[in-house]
Write an enzyme that holds these catalytic residues in place. Structure first.
Site, PDB file in Angstrom:
ATOM      1  N   LYS A 247     -11.647  -3.148  -5.226  1.00  0.00           N
ATOM      2  CA  LYS A 247     -10.297  -3.721  -5.125  1.00  0.00           C
ATOM      3  C   LYS A 247      -9.614  -3.804  -6.494  1.00  0.00           C
ATOM      4  O   LYS A 247      -8.446  -3.433  -6.658  1.00  0.00           O
ATOM      5  CB  LYS A 247     -10.388  -5.120  -4.502  1.00  0.00           C
ATOM      6  CG  LYS A 247      -9.111  -5.896  -4.500  1.00  0.00           C
ATOM      7  CD  LYS A 247      -8.081  -5.273  -3.598  1.00  0.00           C
ATOM      8  CE  LYS A 247      -6.753  -5.996  -3.697  1.00  0.00           C
ATOM      9  NZ  LYS A 247      -5.739  -5.414  -2.844  1.00  0.00           N
ATOM     10  N   CYS A 301      -0.080  -8.972  -7.281  1.00  0.00           N
ATOM     11  CA  CYS A 301      -1.356  -8.241  -7.283  1.00  0.00           C
ATOM     12  C   CYS A 301      -1.508  -7.394  -8.536  1.00  0.00           C
ATOM     13  O   CYS A 301      -2.389  -7.624  -9.354  1.00  0.00           O
ATOM     14  CB  CYS A 301      -1.418  -7.332  -6.066  1.00  0.00           C
ATOM     15  SG  CYS A 301      -0.980  -8.197  -4.560  1.00  0.00           S
TER      16      CYS A 301
HETATM   17  N1  SAJ Z   1       6.273   0.119  -9.377  1.00  0.00           N
HETATM   18  C1  SAJ Z   1       6.878   0.878 -10.377  1.00  0.00           C
HETATM   19  N2  SAJ Z   1       6.785   2.224 -10.307  1.00  0.00           N
HETATM   20  C2  SAJ Z   1       6.124   2.870  -9.298  1.00  0.00           C
HETATM   21  C3  SAJ Z   1       5.507   2.099  -8.289  1.00  0.00           C
HETATM   22  C4  SAJ Z   1       5.607   0.721  -8.351  1.00  0.00           C
HETATM   23  O1  SAJ Z   1       7.486   0.339 -11.308  1.00  0.00           O
HETATM   24  O2  SAJ Z   1       6.111   4.108  -9.310  1.00  0.00           O
HETATM   25  C5  SAJ Z   1       6.346  -1.357  -9.451  1.00  0.00           C
HETATM   26  C6  SAJ Z   1       7.065  -2.001  -8.275  1.00  0.00           C
HETATM   27  O3  SAJ Z   1       8.446  -1.980  -8.456  1.00  0.00           O
HETATM   28  C7  SAJ Z   1       6.475  -3.391  -8.319  1.00  0.00           C
HETATM   29  C8  SAJ Z   1       5.041  -3.148  -8.750  1.00  0.00           C
HETATM   30  O4  SAJ Z   1       5.039  -1.881  -9.369  1.00  0.00           O
HETATM   31  O5  SAJ Z   1       7.128  -4.208  -9.265  1.00  0.00           O
HETATM   32  C9  SAJ Z   1       4.010  -3.186  -7.648  1.00  0.00           C
HETATM   33  O6  SAJ Z   1       4.498  -2.610  -6.466  1.00  0.00           O
HETATM   34  P1  SAJ Z   1       3.617  -1.732  -5.448  1.00  0.00           P
HETATM   35  O7  SAJ Z   1       4.480  -1.353  -4.312  1.00  0.00           O
HETATM   36  O8  SAJ Z   1       2.962  -0.630  -6.187  1.00  0.00           O
HETATM   37  O9  SAJ Z   1       2.441  -2.691  -5.024  1.00  0.00           O
HETATM   38  P2  SAJ Z   1       2.320  -4.169  -4.346  1.00  0.00           P
HETATM   39  O10 SAJ Z   1       2.075  -5.148  -5.464  1.00  0.00           O
HETATM   40  O11 SAJ Z   1       3.413  -4.470  -3.397  1.00  0.00           O
HETATM   41  O12 SAJ Z   1       0.976  -3.965  -3.501  1.00  0.00           O
HETATM   42  C10 SAJ Z   1      -0.211  -3.544  -4.154  1.00  0.00           C
HETATM   43  C11 SAJ Z   1      -0.788  -2.363  -3.381  1.00  0.00           C
HETATM   44  N3  SAJ Z   1      -1.845  -1.727  -4.159  1.00  0.00           N
HETATM   45  C12 SAJ Z   1      -1.849  -0.414  -4.409  1.00  0.00           C
HETATM   46  O13 SAJ Z   1      -0.978   0.340  -4.054  1.00  0.00           O
HETATM   47  C13 SAJ Z   1      -3.039   0.102  -5.191  1.00  0.00           C
HETATM   48  C14 SAJ Z   1      -1.309  -2.852  -2.027  1.00  0.00           C
HETATM   49  O14 SAJ Z   1      -1.963  -1.816  -1.349  1.00  0.00           O
HETATM   50  C15 SAJ Z   1      -2.285  -4.010  -2.243  1.00  0.00           C
HETATM   51  O15 SAJ Z   1      -2.715  -4.540  -1.009  1.00  0.00           O
HETATM   52  C16 SAJ Z   1      -1.569  -5.103  -2.981  1.00  0.00           C
HETATM   53  O16 SAJ Z   1      -1.119  -4.594  -4.247  1.00  0.00           O
HETATM   54  C17 SAJ Z   1      -2.543  -6.256  -3.173  1.00  0.00           C
HETATM   55  O17 SAJ Z   1      -2.403  -7.297  -2.469  1.00  0.00           O
HETATM   56  O18 SAJ Z   1      -3.457  -6.126  -3.956  1.00  0.00           O
END
Ligand code: SAJ
Length: 442
Positions: A247, A301
């Site tokens: 994780k 996360c």
């Molecule tokens: N972000 C960027 N650029 C990108 C992708 C995301 O700046 O190319 C930013 C987003 O805007 C945001 C942050 O990253 O601020 C995180 O967003 P996210 O959509 O990547 O992830 P979360 O936090 O909503 O959910 C993550 C997920 N983990 C992964 O994709 C590895 C989800 O599957 C997990 O369940 C969750 O964390 C968790 O609870 O751990």
């Protein structure tokens, strides 16, 4: 499914279960343990107690309720308990309201302030980091302690909260052992991290592959049975420490990759090159997949979990720490850009588009957009017009409709790539300074 479990090489010194007992249970012993517990193969009719009714606990509890389990959802907040027992929800997530309503109305989901006797316990409580970047496991400990008096022989206790390696054994199993339970024999203890993406939780709870890791083989087998009963994705069995690391590795992977995009955006910004064009073209290479830069990384996360790895091995977690620092530095870089633009104008009026931590959600936790707007306000950079179409109200900022903000502003700061902003016509940006942290208009 046959379990292919790795052996634990050197369990943590504080293990509730001595290392030699972790994964060497004989076949005869395993059969005896199996006979002592209920089958978790069909989840219908199982009594399940879910501790923590937040973004993971509530969807899980209501899903299991609709699958026929008798679910008690436990939360420390009387308001949350009352809201759910009323068939309503306290968080925003597509279709969750309908599922909670249906589970509550059928009598399959009841919320309570205290845990009850159950066949399966799921702990889904927060694991934040403290100001010194060390994990705060007090809520996991309190949750394990709260169930210990009601856990009966043959039960399965699962930790779902994202946790540092060793927590399942050293905190959860230890609390149960302290209450006189023989962990791994009377009570099975496993880790199964949630993997759902906010906004798609109900689909991903069922469709995603899962990893489960027990503190011993019998615990892994019990947890495999349980998750296979309602997950359509594949469920992979390992030991608890491996599952905990899986994780953390997933979210750190994403953080490191986003940090690369963010670092590149700052380098390109300085060099006067469009980072969006660079990424678009570089990604045509068959083995290159650069993620998108943004104003920083938010959510509860990805901005948090990598610190669990750094805290556990600061000497070797150099890249993971650097990625965290790069992503945490991005909001300051954005603030500096806004200040530069504002300094060039007589009366800067800044439309700040978006507050949430990512597109199309109302979740503000750890949102870099909020930090940026707060700092712009504190530093009195100009008049701020804050737009967040997913919120009706914000306790600190007065919200302005997008059209009005665009009409009045001379600086447009894009902080979130909400669908609602993608509809903005280019002409609305005419003669305005644009700081587009999400590449929405480029
Ligand atoms: N972000 C960027 N650029 C990108 C992708 C995301 O700046 O190319 C930013 C987003 O805007 C945001 C942050 O990253 O601020 C995180 O967003 P996210 O959509 O990547 O992830 P979360 O936090 O909503 O959910 C993550 C997920 N983990 C992964 O994709 C590895 C989800 O599957 C997990 O369940 C969750 O964390 C968790 O609870 O751990």
């Amino acid at each position: 499914m046959a379990t292919d479990m790795a052996t634990v090489s050197g369990a943590a010194p504080t293990s509730a279960l001595p290392a030699e007992h972790l994964h060497n249970t004989s076949i005869r012993k395993r059969a005896a343990l199996l006979a002592q517990r209920p089958s978790f193969r069909t989840c219908a009719e199982l009594r399940v107690c879910v501790v923590g009714l937040g973004y993971i606990g509530l969807p899980t509890a209501s899903l299991l309720g609709t699958k026929g389990c008798q679910v008690t959802g436990v939360d420390v907040s009387p308001e949350v308990v009352a809201t759910i027992n009323d068939g309503r929800i306290h968080i925003e997530e597509p279709d969750l309201d309908l599922m909670v309503k249906s589970a509550v109305q059928s009598g399959r989901l009841v919320a309570s302030l205290t845990p009850v006797a159950a066949d399966v316990y799921i702990l889904a409580v927060p694991t934040p980091i403290r100001a010194d970047k060390q994990p705060d496991l007090s809520m996991v400990q309190a949750a394990a302690r709260s169930i210990a008096p009601v856990v009966r022989k043959g039960s399965l206790v699962i930790l779902e909260s994202t946790s540092p390696v060793g927590t399942t054994n050293d905190v959860v199993a230890r609390e149960l052992a302290a209450a006189g339970l023989r962990v791994g024999e009377d009570v099975f203890v496993a880790y199964c991290p949630e993997r759902v993406l906010p906004g798609r939780i109900l689909t991903e709870l069922v469709e995603n592959d899962r990893v489960v890791g027990g503190i011993n083989d019998a615990s892994t087998e019990a947890a495999l049975e349980f998750y296979q009963s309602f997950v359509r994705g594949e469920v992979v069995g390992v030991d608890s420490r491996t599952a905990e690391m899986v994780k953390l590795a997933e979210n750190s992977f994403r953080d490191v990759n986003i940090a690369y995009a963010n670092e590149l955006s700052m380098i390109c910004g300085r060099a006067g090159i469009s980072v969006w064009e660079v990424i678009r073209i570089a990604n045509r290479h068959p083995r290159v997949k650069i993620l998108q830069p943004g104003p920083g990384v938010g959510g509860h996360c990805i901005a948090v979990d990598p610190w669990f790895i750094v805290a556990s091995d600061p000497e070797h977690a150099r890249l993971i720490r650097a990625a965290r620092e790069v992503n945490d530095s991005k909001p300051h870089w954005v603030i500096e850009r806004v200040k530069q633009c504002a300094a060039a104008l007589h009366k800067p009026v800044i439309a700040c588009l978006g507050l949430s931590f990512k597109a199309d959600v109302d979740d503000l936790r750890e949102s870099p957009a909020v930090d940026i707007v707060k700092e712009l306000e504190r530093a009195q950079v100009g008049e701020l017009l804050v737009v967040e179409p997913h919120l009706l109200f914000h306790p600190e900022f007065e919200l302005t409709p997008v059209e009005q903000a665009l009409q009045r502003a001379n600086i447009v700061l894009v902080l979130v790539d909400h669908k609602a902003f993608k509809r903005i016509r280019r002409e609305a940006l005419h003669e305005k300074l644009l700081i587009d942290t999400r590449g929405l208009f480029l």
